[in-house]
Each structure stands twice: as structure tokens, then as C-alpha cells.
Scaffold this motif. Structure first.
Motif, mmCIF file in Angstrom:
data_model
loop_
_atom_site.group_PDB
_atom_site.id
_atom_site.type_symbol
_atom_site.label_atom_id
_atom_site.label_comp_id
_atom_site.label_asym_id
_atom_site.label_seq_id
_atom_site.Cartn_x
_atom_site.Cartn_y
_atom_site.Cartn_z
ATOM 1 N N SER A 270 -3.016 -16.847 20.515
ATOM 2 C CA SER A 270 -2.572 -16.655 19.131
ATOM 3 C C SER A 270 -3.686 -16.008 18.321
ATOM 4 C CB SER A 270 -2.201 -18.003 18.506
ATOM 5 O OG SER A 270 -1.121 -18.597 19.196
ATOM 6 N N PRO A 271 -3.337 -15.361 17.208
ATOM 7 C CA PRO A 271 -4.374 -14.764 16.361
ATOM 8 C C PRO A 271 -5.337 -15.819 15.813
ATOM 9 C CG PRO A 271 -2.209 -13.900 15.792
ATOM 10 C CD PRO A 271 -1.979 -15.047 16.734
ATOM 11 N N ASN A 272 -6.509 -15.364 15.414
ATOM 12 C CA ASN A 272 -7.523 -16.212 14.813
ATOM 13 C C ASN A 272 -7.172 -16.455 13.343
ATOM 14 O OD1 ASN A 272 -9.944 -17.384 13.845
ATOM 15 N ND2 ASN A 272 -10.843 -15.353 13.509
ATOM 16 N N TYR A 273 -6.452 -17.547 13.078
ATOM 17 C CA TYR A 273 -6.058 -17.873 11.703
ATOM 18 C C TYR A 273 -6.035 -19.379 11.523
ATOM 19 C CZ TYR A 273 -3.164 -18.623 7.579
ATOM 20 O OH TYR A 273 -2.687 -19.052 6.375
ATOM 21 N N HIS A 274 -6.630 -19.837 10.421
ATOM 22 C CA HIS A 274 -6.620 -21.244 10.058
ATOM 23 C C HIS A 274 -5.833 -21.408 8.759
ATOM 24 C CE1 HIS A 274 -9.805 -22.552 12.960
ATOM 25 N NE2 HIS A 274 -10.049 -21.254 12.905
ATOM 26 N N GLU A 275 -4.832 -22.237 8.794
ATOM 27 C CA GLU A 275 -3.981 -22.459 7.617
ATOM 28 C C GLU A 275 -4.838 -22.780 6.401
ATOM 29 O OE1 GLU A 275 -0.495 -22.228 5.730
ATOM 30 O OE2 GLU A 275 -0.575 -22.154 7.922
ATOM 31 N N GLY A 276 -4.603 -22.020 5.315
ATOM 32 C CA GLY A 276 -5.319 -22.259 4.060
ATOM 33 C C GLY A 276 -6.627 -21.516 3.916
ATOM 34 N N GLU A 277 -7.054 -20.768 4.942
ATOM 35 C CA GLU A 277 -8.365 -20.104 4.879
ATOM 36 C C GLU A 277 -8.423 -18.996 3.830
ATOM 37 O OE1 GLU A 277 -9.580 -16.745 7.565
ATOM 38 O OE2 GLU A 277 -8.366 -17.855 9.007
ATOM 39 N N LEU A 278 -7.266 -18.479 3.417
ATOM 40 C CA LEU A 278 -7.261 -17.382 2.442
ATOM 41 C C LEU A 278 -7.307 -17.867 1.003
ATOM 42 C CD1 LEU A 278 -4.602 -14.984 4.052
ATOM 43 C CD2 LEU A 278 -7.074 -15.017 4.376
ATOM 44 N N ASP A 279 -7.290 -19.180 0.799
ATOM 45 C CA ASP A 279 -7.218 -19.715 -0.557
ATOM 46 C C ASP A 279 -8.396 -19.291 -1.427
ATOM 47 O OD1 ASP A 279 -4.891 -20.902 0.205
ATOM 48 O OD2 ASP A 279 -5.696 -22.948 0.334
ATOM 49 N N HIS A 289 -1.177 -10.942 3.663
ATOM 50 C CA HIS A 289 -0.725 -12.073 4.474
ATOM 51 C C HIS A 289 0.799 -12.186 4.417
ATOM 52 C CE1 HIS A 289 -0.804 -15.973 6.374
ATOM 53 N NE2 HIS A 289 -0.416 -16.619 5.290
ATOM 54 N N LYS A 290 1.356 -11.880 3.259
ATOM 55 C CA LYS A 290 2.807 -11.935 3.075
ATOM 56 C C LYS A 290 3.501 -10.682 3.584
ATOM 57 C CE LYS A 290 2.265 -14.891 -0.995
ATOM 58 N NZ LYS A 290 2.423 -14.991 -2.473
ATOM 59 N N GLY A 291 2.768 -9.572 3.635
ATOM 60 C CA GLY A 291 3.312 -8.310 4.139
ATOM 61 C C GLY A 291 2.198 -7.294 4.232
ATOM 62 N N HIS A 357 -6.818 -13.865 10.688
ATOM 63 C CA HIS A 357 -6.876 -14.231 9.265
ATOM 64 C C HIS A 357 -5.518 -14.038 8.590
ATOM 65 C CE1 HIS A 357 -11.149 -14.467 9.984
ATOM 66 N NE2 HIS A 357 -11.080 -13.288 10.512
ATOM 67 N N GLY A 358 -4.455 -14.083 9.406
ATOM 68 C CA GLY A 358 -3.103 -14.019 8.867
ATOM 69 C C GLY A 358 -2.689 -12.642 8.390
#
Length: 520
Positions: A270-279, A289-291, A357-358
Motif C-alpha cells: 500500500s502507499p506510504n500514508y498515515h491517516e491524519g498526517e496532512l492535518d 488528497h481529495k482529487g 501521503h494520500g
């Protein structure tokens, strides 16, 4: 008239003059004399050596961690793996902009995007900028190109304007679309053969799709075919440079079915992404991240983990076909007897976020996946075979390296630093930092992103001028660039030090031309 036509014309003229200078009776009385043609010698370096040929392979949007045997066990690239064993591999090579046109103008001139004037998509490189291909052409090189150039606008079917770029052979194919009917030479070739590109499926299934097409008809194979035709034809007319600017693995993620069948999403990480890291990261990343691409492209949030890995599988499949064509070109080079005096370069113009990073695609951010690219350079007997260097390298360093390899002086305006000492193994150090910039390079965001980045061995700092904020990563503790330390009080000394480094590098990149001629 090209050199071959000029040579033929000269020889025919010489023959005609020789014939008319003697009468028929004289010719009958004298024994036949065997004439020796004087063939031109290949141009020599200024130091008397022989100039090397250059096979310059540049797929579009291939990130650094996509080569088997170096940093990825999930991808199959046997030809690149073999090439690495014969070459110098520069593992920390960085582009100066994470978007096509600014990056290409930068590495083709050895100058930073803000000095070439090509800072963004939709802009045209300044007419007086000198590409390394032009400088080499002026010194006697025959320069050819297949595929993409992209130093001027191409949106909406606009044909790419060219400056005096030094290319005498120009097989232009910007991408895989049919936006330029009759001008995209690969598409024209397909049309002449009666081959049609199949329509992709609708919706998400069209994001990552195995085209039911024989790989030999792809733009990737066509670019390789043109390169092989060129290098074989130049055997007696050294030196030459061939730019092979393949569009894959650029999105859309459409490998042929043959190659996609080699990869299965369930086997891909899976890609390197942690939920909430973009906050606590800049708003542009939250938008993409949304598009992707300002909200217009694939959405990380609206696609599943399986979809993310399916896209990666398709991306890897495209790179595997690039690898196949690298093998074909290297075989042709060997068979033509030119391998020993040819510099082979494999690199890319920038990376691809690939869900890390999403985010997918590219944009106003400077993660390793976006700005760090492969760099493999081979010159048998000159550069150290099998060497892997972790030295920090900028893509602007390539142009002066090629000038030096050809034995030519490096012009004042070139801002990069030659890699020769690194490539020959005489040093292990090159730069203390790398510099990258993004000055509204994609017209998709509000406010327009005006951002700069500097990276040292330990830290990476990004500053967004219109946001008065940025990013700071400790790459030794956080190599995945997950935790933004910009607002961390404990990281204040590191942030201040890196800001000083950034300012210093920005000053260092001021255009050195026009050259000072006297005191006043």
C-alpha cells in the motif's frame, strides 16, 4: 542538408570534376587508377581525444524507488539491473522542479527554472537559452530526439514551438493522446499501419487498465525503434546524441495487458500514508488528497486500498516495458560496435506521488517520491562500473558533465556542477544540499503556490511564501516524511538553520549571465 547528404554531394561533385578533366582518348590510353575517398574523421575533443556518443534515455515521471536490485523487490527491471552493474548509480538525484516543462528546461540547460524563464507549464523557454544539445551540435554532434520535448505550451492541440535546440532529427510524440492529428509521429505511424488504440473502460476501471494492444505498437516501443534506427545510421558519422523521451510511466496508468499480467495488486505494498498526517501540512496537499491536480484527478479518499495498489501495479508494469526497451537499445548499441565509446544515461524528469501521503500524480510538494529520480550513467573504461553513490546530486549537474565528457568548455551561464569526479570514483562528495522550486508551476491552485525547498543529508525544509508556513522533516528519524516539524518548538534551531541554507541557495542560483566584461 544533413551531413550524410552533404558528404554524398561532395563525393559526387568530386567524381564529376575528375571525369571532365580528362578526355576520352586520355582515359583509353592510361591504366585505370583506383581513387581513394577521403572520409571525414570524427570530431575530436579540445584535448585531442575522441568525443563520446550519448544515448540519453528519459522516461516521464519515474520515481527513484522503481528499480529491481536497488530499492524495490516488487518490480521486474532486469535490464536496468544489468546496466547498474556496468554503470555509476547516483541514488540521491533530485530534479529542480516536480513538473515536466520547468524540470526539462533546467536539466537541458544546466540552469535553474527561474533563470531559464520556464517556471511553469504553459510557459515557453526563453529563445536565447542554450540547450546542451545545441552546444554539442555546434561542436559537431548529430543530435536526435524521439518522443517528448515539452519546452513550450502544448495544451489543447497547440503545437510545441521550438527554439534553436540543436536537434537535426526530431521524431516528436508528446504523449499517447491524439490531440495533435498528423503531428504526433507515433500516432501517424499507427494510422498508416491501420492500428487503433482501444477505448479505455469507463469509471475507475479506466484508471489502471491493461490495454489489449501488442507492446510493439506502443509509444514506448516506437521511441525505442526511432533511437535504434538513429544510432545504427550514425555509425560512420560519430559523434551523436540521441534523446529518447518515452512518455511512460506517466499517467494514465495504461500498460499493455501483457505487462500488467505480471503484477497483482494483492502483492503490491500500500502507499506510504498515515491517516491524519496532512492535518498540519500545506493546504495544497489536502486539496490533492481529495482529487489529484487541484481536485481534477484521481481521488485518494474516494478510492479503496485495492485501487491504490492496482494503480501501483499498472505503474510498475509500464516501467517494466520501459526496461524492455532499454534492453533493446543497449543490444543495438552493442551490435553496432559503438558501446565502448557511448555514454548511456537513464533518468527521469520528475517523480510521481503514487498514493504516498494520500496523493497521486504531482503538484506543489517536494516529497522524495516527487523530486527524487533514478540516475544511471555508463561510459565503459571512463566511469567506474558498479559504483553506487549516495552523494546529493542536482539534475542541473548533468549538462556540464556532458560538456566535460566531450572535452568542451562549460559556458558561464551553466549553473550545475560537473559530476565527473564522482563518476570516476575520485571523490565521494558533491553537494551539501539540493535546491528545488515551484513557482505556480501548475495553474490549478488558489493562492498560487510559490514554494522553495532545500534538502541536506539530515533535513528537508519547504517554505510556502503565500502561506507564510512550510514543512520540516528530520530524514534520519523520519525517512518517510510523515511528521511535519515546522511548528515544533524542539525543532526551532533546525528550522532556522535550514532557512539560512535555503536563503543561501536561492542567492546561489541567481543568473550568472550576462557576464561581467570589465570593472564598469
Amino acid at each position: 542538408m544533413n551531413r550524410r547528404d552533404l558528404l554524398k554531394s561532395s563525393l559526387l561533385t568530386a567524381g564529376a570534376l575528375a571525369t571532365t578533366s580528362a578526355g576520352a582518348a586520355d582515359l583509353a590510353q592510361k591504366p585505370a587508377r583506383q581513387e581513394k575517398h577521403i572520409w571525414p574523421h570524427p570530431p575530436a575533443e579540445v584535448n585531442g581525444g575522441r568525443m563520446p556518443n550519448i544515448l540519453w534515455i528519459c522516461p516521464d515521471m519515474q520515481r527513484f524507488d522503481t528499480i529491481e536490485g536497488l530499492n524495490n523487490s516488487h518490480i521486474h527491471t532486469p535490464n536496468l539491473k544489468k546496466l547498474m552493474a556496468e554503470s555509476v548509480t547516483l541514488t540521491h538525484t533530485y530534479v529542480q522542479n516536480p513538473v515536466c516543462s520547468p524540470s526539462r528546461a533546467s536539466f537541458l540547460t544546466g540552469r535553474y527554472p527561474h533563470t531559464t524563464g520556464l517556471r511553469a507549464l504553459g510557459q515557453r523557454i526563453r529563445p536565447d537559452e542554450r540547450l546542451v544539445t545545441k552546444m554539442l551540435s555546434d561542436a559537431g554532434y548529430a543530435c536526435g530526439l524521439s518522443g517528448k520535448l515539452h519546452l513550450s505550451p502544448t495544451f489543447g492541440g497547440r503545437l510545441e514551438d521550438r527554439i534553436d535546440d540543436g536537434y537535426s532529427v526530431f521524431k516528436w510524440s508528446h504523449d499517447i493522446s491524439n490531440t495533435w492529428p498528423g503531428q504526433n509521429m507515433w500516432r501517424t505511424w499507427l494510422s498508416e499501419l491501420g492500428v487503433k488504440i482501444p477505448e479505455p473502460p469507463k469509471g475507475l476501471h479506466g484508471r489502471a487498465w491493461g490495454m489489449p494492444l501488442d507492446p510493439k505498437y506502443t509509444q514506448t516501443a516506437w521511441c525505442s525503434d526511432m533511437a535504434i534506427e538513429f544510432l545504427r545510421g550514425q555509425r560512420q558519422f560519430n559523434p551523436w546524441l540521441m534523446s529518447v523521451n518515452i512518455y511512460q510511466p506517466h499517467a494514465p496508468y495504461w500498460p499493455t495487458a501483457d505487462y500488467l499480467n505480471h503484477y497483482h495488486p494483492e502483492d503490491i505494498p500500500s502507499p506510504n500514508y498515515h491517516e491524519g498526517e496532512l492535518d498540519n501540512k500545506p493546504v495544497y496537499q489536502q486539496i490533492d488528497h481529495k482529487g489529484a491536480s487541484g481536485g481534477h484527478g484521481v481521488s485518494f479518499t474516494k478510492t479503496s486500498d485495492y485501487d491504490h495498489r492496482k494503480i501501483k501495479a499498472a505503474y510498475y508494469a509500464m516501467i517494466e516495458q520501459v526496461d524492455t526497451e532499454v534492453g533493446r537499445m543497449l543490444d543495438a548499441l552493442e551490435e553496432s560496435g559503438q558501446a565502448d565509446n557511448t555514454i548511456v544515461i537513464f533518468m527521469s524528469d520528475h517523480g510521481e506521488m503514487l498514493g504516498d501521503h494520500g496523493i497521486f500524480l504531482k503538484g506543489p510538494y517536494f516529497y522524495e517520491g516527487a523530486i527524487r529520480v533514478p540516475m544511471i550513467i555508463r561510459w565503459p573504461g571512463k566511469y567506474k562500473a558498479g559504483l553506487r553513490s549516495d552523494a546529493l546530486v542536482e539534475m542541473v549537474d548533468l549538462a556540464p558533465t556532458l560538456m566535460e565528457a566531450a572535452g568542451l568548455p562549460i559556458p558561464v551561464g551553466v549553473q550545475g556542477r560537473s559530476l565527473t569526479s564522482l563518476l570516476t570514483g575520485h571523490t565521494t562528495d558533491h553537494r551539501d544540499s539540493i535546491y528545488c522550486e515551484y513557482f505556480d508551476s501548475l495553474a490549478l491552485y488558489n493562492p498560487p503556490p510559490m514554494a522553495t525547498c532545500v534538502r541536506t543529508e539530515q533535513y528537508k525544509l519547504v517554505y510556502y511564501q503565500k502561506l507564510s508556513s512550510g514543512e520540516l522533516y528530520d530524514l534520519k528519524k523520519d525517512p518517510s516524511e510523515t511528521y511535519n516539524l515546522w511548528d515544533s518548538s524542539s525543532a526551532t534551531p533546525a528550522r532556522e538553520e535550514m532557512m539560512h541554507t535555503l536563503v543561501s541557495r536561492m542567492v546561489d542560483t541567481v543568473d550568472p549571465i550576462p557576464e561581467r566584461k570589465c570593472m564598469w
